[in-house]
Motif scaffolding. Structure first.
Motif: not given
Length: 63
Positions: A17-22, A28-32
């Motif tokens: 999910p982090i990569l998906h959000f990015q 950005g990395a922090v928001r994701a």
């Protein structure tokens, strides 16, 4: 060291999910990472006693 019965693939699934959000949303990395925090907390709470802190040297018995 954290010992768990969960396979290492759990970390890969949780980073998806982090990569998906990015990539999909352009975050950005922090928001994701912060957006993924509820999932991480839920997994830790659901794991309950499966996640334990251990000291690998303390587990060894003297000869």
């Amino acid at each position: 060291m954290i010992a768990s019965e969960a396979p290492p693939s759990v970390a890969a699934v949780m980073s998806g999910p982090i990569l998906h959000f990015q990539y999909a949303y352009g975050w950005g990395a922090v928001r994701a990472g912060l957006a993924n925090l509820p999932l991480v907390v839920t997994v830790i709470v659901a794991a309950g006693g499966a996640l334990t802190l251990t000291d690998s040297h303390a587990a060894e018995e003297p000869a």
